[in-house]
Design a protein around this motif. Sequence first.
Motif, PDB file in Angstrom:
ATOM      1  N   LYS A   2       0.220  -5.161  -2.525  1.00  0.00           N
ATOM      2  CA  LYS A   2       0.961  -4.105  -3.221  1.00  0.00           C
ATOM      3  C   LYS A   2       0.062  -3.503  -4.296  1.00  0.00           C
ATOM      4  O   LYS A   2      -0.724  -4.219  -4.919  1.00  0.00           O
ATOM      5  N   ILE A   3       0.222  -2.202  -4.502  1.00  0.00           N
ATOM      6  CA  ILE A   3      -0.597  -1.482  -5.483  1.00  0.00           C
ATOM      7  C   ILE A   3       0.333  -0.694  -6.415  1.00  0.00           C
ATOM      8  O   ILE A   3       1.391  -0.204  -5.976  1.00  0.00           O
ATOM      9  N   LEU A   4      -0.061  -0.575  -7.674  1.00  0.00           N
ATOM     10  CA  LEU A   4       0.659   0.281  -8.627  1.00  0.00           C
ATOM     11  C   LEU A   4      -0.259   1.421  -9.064  1.00  0.00           C
ATOM     12  O   LEU A   4      -1.411   1.177  -9.438  1.00  0.00           O
ATOM     13  N   VAL A   5       0.248   2.636  -8.979  1.00  0.00           N
ATOM     14  CA  VAL A   5      -0.481   3.814  -9.475  1.00  0.00           C
ATOM     15  C   VAL A   5       0.241   4.312 -10.726  1.00  0.00           C
ATOM     16  O   VAL A   5       1.473   4.447 -10.718  1.00  0.00           O
ATOM     17  N   ILE A   6      -0.520   4.595 -11.791  1.00  0.00           N
ATOM     18  CA  ILE A   6       0.078   5.088 -13.030  1.00  0.00           C
ATOM     19  C   ILE A   6      -0.103   6.599 -13.106  1.00  0.00           C
ATOM     20  O   ILE A   6      -1.236   7.096 -13.020  1.00  0.00           O
ATOM     21  N   GLY A   7       1.001   7.332 -13.297  1.00  0.00           N
ATOM     22  CA  GLY A   7       0.924   8.778 -13.480  1.00  0.00           C
ATOM     23  C   GLY A   7       1.971   9.508 -12.660  1.00  0.00           C
ATOM     24  O   GLY A   7       2.748   8.884 -11.919  1.00  0.00           O
ATOM     25  N   SER A   8       2.002  10.831 -12.777  1.00  0.00           N
ATOM     26  CA  SER A   8       3.067  11.597 -12.114  1.00  0.00           C
ATOM     27  C   SER A   8       2.599  12.937 -11.571  1.00  0.00           C
ATOM     28  O   SER A   8       3.406  13.787 -11.228  1.00  0.00           O
ATOM     29  N   GLY A   9       1.279  13.147 -11.514  1.00  0.00           N
ATOM     30  CA  GLY A   9       0.793  14.466 -11.100  1.00  0.00           C
ATOM     31  C   GLY A   9       0.373  14.532  -9.642  1.00  0.00           C
ATOM     32  O   GLY A   9       0.585  13.589  -8.862  1.00  0.00           O
ATOM     33  N   GLY A  10      -0.268  15.665  -9.291  1.00  0.00           N
ATOM     34  CA  GLY A  10      -0.769  15.841  -7.937  1.00  0.00           C
ATOM     35  C   GLY A  10      -1.861  14.832  -7.621  1.00  0.00           C
ATOM     36  O   GLY A  10      -1.973  14.344  -6.490  1.00  0.00           O
ATOM     37  N   ARG A  11      -2.687  14.530  -8.623  1.00  0.00           N
ATOM     38  CA  ARG A  11      -3.739  13.507  -8.450  1.00  0.00           C
ATOM     39  C   ARG A  11      -3.118  12.172  -8.059  1.00  0.00           C
ATOM     40  O   ARG A  11      -3.587  11.493  -7.149  1.00  0.00           O
ATOM     41  N   GLU A  12      -2.019  11.808  -8.731  1.00  0.00           N
ATOM     42  CA  GLU A  12      -1.405  10.512  -8.454  1.00  0.00           C
ATOM     43  C   GLU A  12      -0.699  10.512  -7.094  1.00  0.00           C
ATOM     44  O   GLU A  12      -0.682   9.490  -6.403  1.00  0.00           O
ATOM     45  N   HIS A  13      -0.118  11.668  -6.695  1.00  0.00           N
ATOM     46  CA  HIS A  13       0.464  11.726  -5.350  1.00  0.00           C
ATOM     47  C   HIS A  13      -0.644  11.529  -4.311  1.00  0.00           C
ATOM     48  O   HIS A  13      -0.487  10.763  -3.351  1.00  0.00           O
ATOM     49  N   ALA A  14      -1.778  12.203  -4.537  1.00  0.00           N
ATOM     50  CA  ALA A  14      -2.884  12.072  -3.577  1.00  0.00           C
ATOM     51  C   ALA A  14      -3.410  10.630  -3.553  1.00  0.00           C
ATOM     52  O   ALA A  14      -3.680  10.074  -2.482  1.00  0.00           O
ATOM     53  N   LEU A  15      -3.551  10.019  -4.726  1.00  0.00           N
ATOM     54  CA  LEU A  15      -4.006   8.619  -4.782  1.00  0.00           C
ATOM     55  C   LEU A  15      -3.027   7.705  -4.043  1.00  0.00           C
ATOM     56  O   LEU A  15      -3.436   6.863  -3.235  1.00  0.00           O
ATOM     57  N   ALA A  16      -1.732   7.868  -4.316  1.00  0.00           N
ATOM     58  CA  ALA A  16      -0.730   6.984  -3.709  1.00  0.00           C
ATOM     59  C   ALA A  16      -0.710   7.170  -2.193  1.00  0.00           C
ATOM     60  O   ALA A  16      -0.661   6.193  -1.433  1.00  0.00           O
ATOM     61  N   TRP A  17      -0.772   8.421  -1.754  1.00  0.00           N
ATOM     62  CA  TRP A  17      -0.797   8.702  -0.316  1.00  0.00           C
ATOM     63  C   TRP A  17      -2.013   8.057   0.337  1.00  0.00           C
ATOM     64  O   TRP A  17      -1.907   7.388   1.373  1.00  0.00           O
ATOM     65  N   LYS A  18      -3.180   8.226  -0.280  1.00  0.00           N
ATOM     66  CA  LYS A  18      -4.426   7.699   0.301  1.00  0.00           C
ATOM     67  C   LYS A  18      -4.421   6.164   0.300  1.00  0.00           C
ATOM     68  O   LYS A  18      -4.824   5.526   1.279  1.00  0.00           O
TER      69      LYS A  18
END
Length: 458
Positions: A2-18
């Motif tokens: 499991k991974i946690l991504v911190i943030g709420s922008g387009g960068r974080e959507h791209a990171l979470a998707w990838k």
Amino acid sequence: MKILVIGSGGREHALAWKLAQSPRVFKVFVAPGNAGTASEEGVSNVPHASIAALIEFVKTESIALTVVGPEAPLAAGMVDAFKAAGLRIFGPTKQAAQLESSKDYAKSFMIRHRIPTAAYATFSDAGPAHEYIDRQGAPIVVKADGLAAGKGVVVATTTAEAHAAVDMMLVDNRMGAAGARVVIEECLEGEEASFIVLADGKHALPLASSQDHKRLRDADGGPNTGGMGAYSPAPVVTPAIHARVMREVIDPAIAGMRADGIPYTGFLYAGLMIDKRGGLKVLEFNCRLGDPEAEPILLRLKSDLVGLLDHAIDGTLDAAEAEWDPRVALGVVLAAEGYPENPRKGDVIEGLPEAGDDYRVFHAGTTLDGNRVVVNGGRVLCVTALGHNARTAQKRAYDVVSRIRFDGMQYRRDIGHRAIEARAKRSAAALTPGGSTPAAATPAPAAPTPAKPPADAA
Ligand code: AMP
Ligand code: GLY
């Protein structure tokens, strides 16, 4: 894992998707995320919380890795706190993040380690700052020392503007603590590029190059924004420039932080100015991925991002390789009415398409209101598409943009224009014996361009 991504922008959507694409990952949490991350397969949002509460969440959920998107939590010491709690996290420590959180720190670091940058002076009193401006003349650039969410830089074309910026920051304290000191620097000319690497404290692995569009309106008009669109690769970063950036900027930065006793682990973003003769200077360092640069960069990344982050955390980036889609990726930001000064929230977004083979819509300022996706921030979406060249990527992205609607939606119609012009110049040069063209007789291209599009040396 499991991974946690911190943030709420387009960068974080791209990171979470990838990250969710990785065969090793079965769940990605995003704190706090947006409507896009809420709807992505294998991804869930969790509420925004204090660093202490996030540490508890990571322990309870047995999360193996945390990835920090934006600069504010890095500057607040999130990485230090996670490490002290024995948790695995990717990003620079609070001290290392000063490369972004203090312009004065970054400038003196660059001078000390002979990294090319604009001449500057730092002031905390208005009197000497005004005298310096009068001695230097305009154009001149006034920057708040601290984090100012993209609002801390005034590129002054007259000394009156520069004086007003100094008064705004040092006398009227309109930027608060961020503006308690100002850096005043030489105004550079040329073409900007974003050069982002993964760093492990000792080594750096370059990501694909990219270029942002900072101004709100077409032809680089209107106010500065967080970025209205980006594409990768940036033709101005030729293989020769790429090699020089590594040699003159990135390697000395990583070695310099290490020599200063503050080894740098994380994404390191050098904002570059490249002039017509190929002169190269650093405008700024950021301690994170760029936004919107991350969206096209991550759409092109073929390698498993989790594997690359593991190498970076473990100090083995010298053994890592990143594989890139050879196509161009181009992202167009759709912004809310009133952005950047006063974005309006609540407008309902319609026509959002499912992702296709060659495009994805990354969310930034969006939230779910029941089943409806509504505007919740200044930059709302980043429509990102792939194409065999900048023009086809641009056409594909704008095809998708044309399906999306919300009241007050604003966007630039010319994202990618520099890459398209660079390609047109190359084609014209290739058709003319000796390579010189009428266009080359007018102001020369920003940098020597290779005969064929750089496959992006990264
Ligand atoms: P920064 O917040 O440092 O990224 O600056 C925002 C923008 O201001 C940059 O992307 C440039 O467009 C511009 N800028 C910053 N520093 C300079 C400089 N020394 N000369 C010209 N433009 C600059
Ligand atoms: N797009 C510029 C930045 O992320 O700072």
